[in-house]
Design an enzyme around this catalytic site. Sequence first.
Site, PDB file in Angstrom:
ATOM      1  N   GLY A 206      32.760  76.117  10.457  1.00 37.41           N
ATOM      2  CA  GLY A 206      32.790  77.448  11.031  1.00 37.41           C
ATOM      3  C   GLY A 206      31.398  77.957  11.348  1.00 37.41           C
ATOM      4  O   GLY A 206      30.474  77.181  11.604  1.00 37.41           O
ATOM      5  N   SER A 207      31.238  79.266  11.302  1.00 35.00           N
ATOM      6  CA  SER A 207      29.978  79.903  11.693  1.00 35.00           C
ATOM      7  C   SER A 207      28.980  79.925  10.547  1.00 35.00           C
ATOM      8  O   SER A 207      29.323  79.688   9.386  1.00 35.00           O
ATOM      9  CB  SER A 207      30.253  81.343  12.133  1.00 35.00           C
ATOM     10  OG  SER A 207      30.707  82.116  11.019  1.00 35.00           O
ATOM     11  N   GLY A 211      29.608  80.309   6.589  1.00 36.17           N
ATOM     12  CA  GLY A 211      29.015  79.433   5.585  1.00 36.17           C
ATOM     13  C   GLY A 211      28.340  80.214   4.473  1.00 36.17           C
ATOM     14  O   GLY A 211      28.441  79.853   3.292  1.00 36.17           O
ATOM     15  N   GLU A 228      29.856  72.626   7.835  1.00 37.33           N
ATOM     16  CA  GLU A 228      29.555  72.223   9.216  1.00 37.33           C
ATOM     17  C   GLU A 228      29.571  73.496  10.037  1.00 37.33           C
ATOM     18  O   GLU A 228      30.630  74.062  10.295  1.00 37.33           O
ATOM     19  CB  GLU A 228      30.583  71.208   9.708  1.00 37.33           C
ATOM     20  CG  GLU A 228      30.091  70.377  10.894  1.00 37.33           C
ATOM     21  CD  GLU A 228      30.495  70.968  12.223  1.00 37.33           C
ATOM     22  OE1 GLU A 228      29.726  71.812  12.747  1.00 37.33           O
ATOM     23  OE2 GLU A 228      31.547  70.581  12.736  1.00 37.33           O
ATOM     24  N   CYS A 262      31.418  72.636  18.805  1.00 35.34           N
ATOM     25  CA  CYS A 262      30.260  72.646  17.905  1.00 35.34           C
ATOM     26  C   CYS A 262      29.126  71.789  18.453  1.00 35.34           C
ATOM     27  O   CYS A 262      27.956  72.135  18.308  1.00 35.34           O
ATOM     28  CB  CYS A 262      30.654  72.128  16.517  1.00 35.34           C
ATOM     29  SG  CYS A 262      31.896  73.140  15.686  1.00 35.34           S
TER      30      CYS A 262
END
Length: 458
Positions: A206-207, A211, A228, A262
């Site tokens: 995610g963002s 995170g 990630e 991503c």
Amino acid sequence: MFETISPIDGSVYYKAEKHTAKDIEIALNKAKKAQKEWQTLTIKDRAKYVSALVTFIAEKKEQIATEITWQMGRPLNQSPGEINGFQDRANYMIDIAEDALWPHHVGHSETSKRWVERIPLGVIAVLSPWNYPFLTSVNAIVPALMAGNTVILKHSFQTPLVAEQYAQAARDAGFPEGVFQILHLDHQDTAKLIGSPQVDGVCFTGSVAGGKAIQQALKDKFIPCGLELGGKDSAYVRVDANLSHSIENLVDGAFFNSGQSCCGIERIYVHENLYDKFVDGFVDITKQYKLGNPLEDSINLGPMVKTAAADYVRQQINQAISKGANSLVEESLFPHSRKGTPYLSPHVLVDVKHSMDVMSEESFGPVIGIMKVKNDAEALQLMNDSQYGLTASIWTTDKDEAVALGNSIETGTVFMNRCDYLDPALAWTGVKNSGRGVTLSKIGYEHVTRVKSFNFRF
């Protein structure tokens, strides 16, 4: 309740009840209990279950592709490719499990024996996003299960049917109760889930903000956590690059999935000798895209996932133009592109600088900035001038120079003459604000297990 609003037409495509704190408690108890038995199965026996799960999902490819398109807006003619990739990655990770998890013997004699084993963590929470809902989740789910962990999947509210398809496939495959479960949770309850003492590992995609929230929820625990977090992936077109090949692939790398990738290309640096021809060719191909209803066969650019996401990209574009950038593709060429909707036309910006958000902050949309550079040194400095480091690509006919440059680029993956691609045999990882941890490859198994040493004297 929660609702999934389709970006296609703004309709409610799916709605269901959120799971509660009581549901979390029940799921964790089941997972903890099931893990002890699941761990005792041989790798081959676990592979039978996981392979069956993968097969049941793959057999519903057309139905699932339609669901993906309605949930997040990718053109229907492209959505089946995600299930193909899901199956390829899953099968690869299943095939290498025995080798990846095999004990490491360091020597033995008549009086002693020493070895290291990989032991499952226990219960793993997998938190997956909407942009590639199967491809992001499979990276963690399959190795976690193959290693002997039980899994609780929390998927995005934008793609809840992906979680439901996983759960149904697990039931069809005859999974023992508690080995694989799903929970539909908001952010607050997700924090409760991963903060529980019964969760032994977390895999999140995610963002950066997400995170940081994950780290905060784990502040009182010492457990493995893979993050990630996306990127601002760069490309450098060297003076000796194959121009047509570079243009064609970088346009696709920038705009596939409406740029919501991503590892999608978000900034391009081109040697000054090729710059004008590169930009002209890039613009020509971009103008050929067709934006519209992703259910139509002729469409290769669908809406972004939400109007708010499209507005964020519009804001980046407007800021760049206000600071001197020029947009080379008229929005009027794309009649479906309208303010107040998630439909946004592709934008190619030149005269850009790193002081502009479009060249420094993740865009996650159909916009690309292209800069002219004098040489490799300038390109390298600009590629590394980023808070992110997921992938970078070098476009050249000189593989030795590509290796030399690649060794100096601060990134998790370096490509030569390709981009926006994951090879399951290679470790998928990032540096800086692109996160930490590894999925895929044999190394990926190291992050869903812990090591245990045995030192025996007879």
